[in-house]
Design a protein around this motif. Structure first.
Motif, short mmCIF file in Angstrom:
data_model
loop_
_atom_site.label_atom_id
_atom_site.label_comp_id
_atom_site.label_asym_id
_atom_site.label_seq_id
_atom_site.Cartn_x
_atom_site.Cartn_y
_atom_site.Cartn_z
N GLN A 232 3.49 10.46 6.23
CA GLN A 232 3.31 10.46 4.90
C GLN A 232 4.59 8.81 4.90
O GLN A 232 4.93 8.92 5.35
CB GLN A 232 4.69 11.34 3.76
N GLU A 233 3.71 8.60 3.50
CA GLU A 233 4.25 7.05 3.54
C GLU A 233 5.65 6.97 2.49
O GLU A 233 5.77 8.39 1.35
CB GLU A 233 3.18 6.58 2.10
N ILE A 234 6.55 6.27 3.28
CA ILE A 234 8.05 6.92 2.75
C ILE A 234 7.78 6.64 1.17
O ILE A 234 8.58 7.24 0.64
CB ILE A 234 9.12 5.31 3.21
N GLU A 235 7.25 6.30 0.79
CA GLU A 235 6.89 5.45 -0.63
C GLU A 235 7.12 7.17 -1.32
O GLU A 235 7.44 7.52 -2.45
CB GLU A 235 6.36 4.54 -1.08
N ASP A 236 6.18 8.04 -0.77
CA ASP A 236 5.39 8.93 -1.77
C ASP A 236 6.62 10.00 -1.54
O ASP A 236 7.02 11.00 -1.75
CB ASP A 236 3.95 9.12 -0.60
N ASN A 237 7.52 10.23 -0.56
CA ASN A 237 8.35 10.85 0.56
C ASN A 237 9.10 10.79 -0.68
O ASN A 237 9.70 11.47 -1.67
CB ASN A 237 8.41 10.27 1.95
N GLY B 181 13.59 3.19 10.43
CA GLY B 181 11.98 2.96 9.64
C GLY B 181 12.63 2.96 8.02
O GLY B 181 12.29 3.16 6.89
N ALA C 15 12.63 -0.25 5.71
CA ALA C 15 11.15 0.30 4.37
C ALA C 15 11.57 1.57 3.64
O ALA C 15 11.25 1.33 2.19
CB ALA C 15 10.26 1.09 5.25
N ALA D 201 11.35 0.74 -0.53
CA ALA D 201 11.01 1.49 -1.00
C ALA D 201 11.52 2.30 -2.76
O ALA D 201 11.06 2.60 -3.38
CB ALA D 201 10.27 2.83 -0.08
N THR E 203 11.19 -8.36 0.78
CA THR E 203 10.12 -8.18 2.12
C THR E 203 9.48 -9.11 3.50
O THR E 203 9.73 -9.14 4.29
CB THR E 203 8.86 -7.90 1.75
#
Length: 308
Positions: free
Chosen positions: A178-183, A206, A209, A213, A242
Motif C-alpha cells: 500500500q502506498e504510504i499516503e493511502d495508509n 521509508g 517518504a 506524505a 523532495t
C-alpha cells in the motif's frame, strides 16, 4: 511541537555480559543525540529520545536494569530533550509497574507494544492498554510492531484505543502493499475523533517518504547513533523538499540495505563498536555481525561522513 512529533532517536542500550547497563556508555550515546543540530539556523535538534525501544533491547533487560537505564538517562538529559520509554512486557501487571517506574524515574512519555507468547486477541490488547493507561498520566504511544509481537493493530482497534485519554500516538510499521499516503490517510480518518493524535512510522528506509506524505513522526534507529545526519533528512522531508530528500537519502542507502538484511539493532551495535563508543554486543541469543559484515557496516557509515 508535541511529544510524539518530529525526529525521535532510538539508541542501543549497552550492557555487560551479565546484562547490567553501562551508564557511562549509555550517556555517551545520549550525548551525541542531545548535541546534534542541523546545519541550518533556526532549527532545533532531535525532538525526542526513545529509550528502551526494540533497538534498545528492552525485552532482554530485567526490571531493575530498566529502572537504572531510565534514571541514568533522565538525569543525564536533564530535561533538554523529552524522553520516551518503552515499557512492553508479557504481563499486564508487569507493564503497569514498568509504567510507574518510568514515570518516577523522569520519563515524559511511554511506548507500549503488546508483547506476547500466546497470540493475543483484539479484546485482550484493548484491555491491556486500558489497564496500563489507568495507572499513569503520562501520554502513551501505541507501538504497532507485528514483526516482533506478531500482532497487527486493525484500524478499528486503533480507533478505539485513540479514544482513551492518555493514548496520544501510534508508531506504525511501513505499509506493505500500500502506498504510504493511502495508509496515512486511512489512519487519519480512523483516529480523527482524537484531536492531535500523532501518527508516525518506523522502518528508517521509508520514513522520509512518510514525513513527505505528512506523517508526524520518524521513529529512527539510525537517529540513535547518527542524529545529525538523520536530522538533515528529517528536516528536508518536513519542509516538503523532495529533491533534497532524494539527494540525502542516497548517502543512507548502504545502511538501509544492511538494516533490511540484518535488522537495525545488529547493525547499530556493529556501528557503535566501530566508532569505539562501546564494545558491547547484542543480548544472546542474538549474535553480533561477522567480521565480513562488520566491514560492510564500516563502509556504510563512512558514506554518512559526507553528510556531517
Amino acid at each position: 511541537m508535541s511529544l510524539f512529533h518530529g525526529l525521535s532517536a532510538f539508541p542501543i542500550t549497552p550492557t555487560d555480559k551479565d546484562g547490567r547497563v553501562n551508564g557511562d556508555e549509555l550517556c555517551l550515546l545520549l550525548d551525541r543525540i542531545v548535541k546534534a543540530r542541523p546545519a541550518s539556523r533556526g532549527n532545533t535538534g532531535v525532538n525526542s529520545i526513545g529509550l528502551l525501544g526494540s533497538t534498545g533491547g528492552y525485552a532482554y533487560l530485567t526490571r531493575a536494569e530498566r529502572q537504572r537505564a531510565v534514571a541514568m538517562a533522565a538525569d543525564f538529559i536533564g530535561g533538554r530533550i523529552p524522553l520516551i520509554v518503552g515499557i512492553g512486557a508479557l504481563k499486564t501487571d508487569e507493564v503497569q509497574e514498568l509504567a510507574k517506574d518510568a514515570r518516577d524515574a523522569g520519563a515524559d512519555g511511554l511506548l507500549l507494544a503488546p508483547v506476547s507468547y500466546t497470540p493475543l486477541t483484539e479484546a485482550e490488547v484493548y484491555q491491556h492498554f486500558l489497564a496500563v493507561a489507568g495507572v499513569t498520566d503520562l501520554p502513551i504511544c501505541i507501538y504497532n510492531n507485528p514483526g516482533t509481537t506478531h500482532f497487527t493493530f486493525s484500524l478499528d482497534l486503533l480507533k478505539r484505543l485513540s479514544q482513551i485519554d492518555s493514548i496520544a500516538a501510534v508508531k506504525m510499521p511501513l505499509p506493505q502493499g500500500q502506498e504510504i499516503e493511502d495508509n496515512l490517510a486511512q489512519l487519519r480518518q480512523n483516529t480523527a475523533d482524537k484531536d492531535g493524535f500523532a501518527i508516525g512510522y518506523s522502518g528508517d528506509w521509508g520514513c522520509a517518504a512518510g514525513l513527505l506524505a505528512g506523517a508526524d513522526t520518524w521513529y529512527s534507529v539510525v537517529g540513535g547513533l547518527f542524529p545529525s545526519q538523520a536530522l538533515k533528512l528529517a528536516r528536508a522531508a518536513h519542509a516538503g523538499d523532495t529533491q533534497t530528500v532524494q539527494h540525502i537519502d542516497q548517502f543512507f542507502q548502504p545502511l538501509w540495505t544492511l538494516f533490511k538484511e540484518f535488522g537495525g539493532m545488529r547493525v547499530m551495535y556493529a556501528a557503535a563498536n566501530i566508532l569505539s563508543l562501546t564494545d558491547a554486543s547484542p543480548h544472546l541469543p542474538v549474535l553480533p555481525l561477522s567480521p565480513t559484515d562488520k566491514e560492510r557496516v564500516r563502509k556504510a557509515i563512512k558514506t554518512l561522513d559526507e553528510l556531517s
